[in-house]
Design an enzyme around this catalytic site. Structure first.
Site, PDB file in Angstrom:
ATOM      1  N   ASP A  67      -0.217   9.952  -2.135  1.00 16.49           N
ATOM      2  CA  ASP A  67       0.626   9.918  -3.332  1.00 16.49           C
ATOM      3  C   ASP A  67       0.953  11.312  -3.852  1.00 16.49           C
ATOM      4  OD1 ASP A  67      -1.973  10.463  -4.130  1.00 16.49           O
ATOM      5  OD2 ASP A  67      -2.249   8.564  -5.167  1.00 16.49           O
ATOM      6  N   ASN A 136      -9.864   1.675 -12.741  1.00 12.64           N
ATOM      7  CA  ASN A 136      -9.245   0.350 -12.887  1.00 12.64           C
ATOM      8  C   ASN A 136      -9.021  -0.322 -11.529  1.00 12.64           C
ATOM      9  OD1 ASN A 136      -7.138   1.797 -11.817  1.00 12.64           O
ATOM     10  ND2 ASN A 136      -5.779   1.602 -13.584  1.00 12.64           N
ATOM     11  N   HIS A 138      -7.489   1.079  -8.920  1.00  8.61           N
ATOM     12  CA  HIS A 138      -6.295   1.481  -8.168  1.00  8.61           C
ATOM     13  C   HIS A 138      -6.686   2.207  -6.886  1.00  8.61           C
ATOM     14  CE1 HIS A 138      -5.696   5.590 -10.429  1.00  8.61           C
ATOM     15  NE2 HIS A 138      -6.485   5.743  -9.403  1.00  8.61           N
ATOM     16  N   GLU A 143      -1.437   0.640  -9.282  1.00 10.03           N
ATOM     17  CA  GLU A 143      -2.157   0.213 -10.472  1.00 10.03           C
ATOM     18  C   GLU A 143      -2.287  -1.313 -10.505  1.00 10.03           C
ATOM     19  OE1 GLU A 143      -3.552   2.511 -11.983  1.00 10.03           O
ATOM     20  OE2 GLU A 143      -2.248   3.995 -12.904  1.00 10.03           O
TER      21      GLU A 143
HETATM   22  P1  PGA Z   1     -11.371  10.482  -8.622  1.00 12.15           P
HETATM   23  O1  PGA Z   1     -10.048   9.611  -8.602  1.00 12.15           O
HETATM   24  O2  PGA Z   1     -11.733  10.735  -7.193  1.00 12.15           O
HETATM   25  O3  PGA Z   1     -10.987  11.727  -9.344  1.00 12.15           O
HETATM   26  O4  PGA Z   1     -12.409   9.666  -9.331  1.00 12.15           O
HETATM   27  C1  PGA Z   1      -9.955   8.549  -7.731  1.00 12.15           C
HETATM   28  C2  PGA Z   1      -8.656   7.826  -7.937  1.00 12.15           C
HETATM   29  O5  PGA Z   1      -8.149   7.798  -9.075  1.00 12.15           O
HETATM   30  O6  PGA Z   1      -8.152   7.256  -6.963  1.00 12.15           O
END
Ligand code: PGA
Length: 242
Positions: A67, A136, A138, A143
């Site tokens: 992404d 959450n 994702h 999302e």
């Molecule tokens: P993080 O983010 O590795 O900073 O916890 C993971 C994500 O949001 O996919």
């Protein structure tokens, strides 16, 4: 599904780096799917170490990132282009022409998404897709929603994601509100998927994703349907998964 429960973040990262290096050693022209975020940072450091010690060679590897924020140029130090160069690509012998990340500076969402999906289809399938997981649930920036997304798409980030990502920005108002992301369908086409999770804050969502109902409200729960998933977490993140 293979589950590796490691003592802590450092051990988790070593294991993840070894698996990525093994993939590349078994198939030097592997197509890797890569992730950003704080979770894979130490994994990338360990990969750089393996490379510098002569244990893995990225010359023929192709990489696709999950992404990118819409509206950020490649040079912006909050862009995922910058992150990948800074944390990995500049330190290994991957050919920059073989690294692919959606073009956040292009505001023509339809064009960016179609072009990216076509590239994955032409150069893929992805052999090993690395994923983090949002609080959450994702994966990529897909999302929670009423439907699972299929292809690369433009998403509006949720408040929870914007809040979580604001730690990387000077001001929460600077956090982009939209992003381009590979879809759930694009991710599920990978031959093998490796999800990394570290820390107590991820324990609930890991349990919901891997023990709960499969639902687009918990996007990572779709991974229960994939035949070849490796879950690598530290004890804290996997503490609610028996
Ligand atoms: P993080 O983010 O590795 O900073 O916890 C993971 C994500 O949001 O996919």
């Amino acid at each position: 599904m293979i589950i590796y429960k490691l003592k802590d973040y450092a051990e988790m990262s070593k294991k993840a780096a070894l698996i990525i290096a093994s993939q590349v050693n078994l198939k030097p022209n592997s197509v890797l799917g890569l992730a950003t975020g704080s979770t894979p940072v130490e994994t990338y450091k360990q990969i750089i170490k393996l490379y510098k010690d002569g244990n893995v060679d990225f010359e023929k590897v192709v990489a696709f990132n999950l992404d990118e924020y819409k509206g950020l140029k490649k040079e912006n130090d909050q862009s995922y282009h910058y992150f990948m160069r800074d944390n990995l690509f500049n330190h290994i012998n991957i050919n920059p022409n073989n690294t692919h990340i959606p073009d956040g500076s292009n505001m023509d969402a339809k064009h960016v998404c179609e072009e990216y999906e076509n590239k994955i289809n032409n150069l893929g399938p992805i052999d090993l897709q690395v994923l983090g997981i949002g609080l959450n649930g994702h994966i990529g920036f897909n999302e929670p929603d009423e439907h699972f997304t299929s292809k690369t798409n433009l998403v509006k980030l949720t408040k929870s994601t914007i809040d979580a990502n604001s730690r990387f920005f000077d001001n929460i108002n600077d956090v982009p509100t939209e992003a381009y992301t590979m879809g759930i369908g694009s991710i599920m086409k990978a031959k093998c998927i490796m999800l990394l999770a570290s820390g107590e804050s991820k324990a609930d969502i890991i349990a919901q994703s891997f023990k709960g109902k499969i639902t687009p409200l918990v996007p990572a729960s779709i991974l229960q349907m994939h035949p070849n998933v490796i879950l690598i977490g530290d004890e804290a993140a996997l503490s609610k998964l028996n």
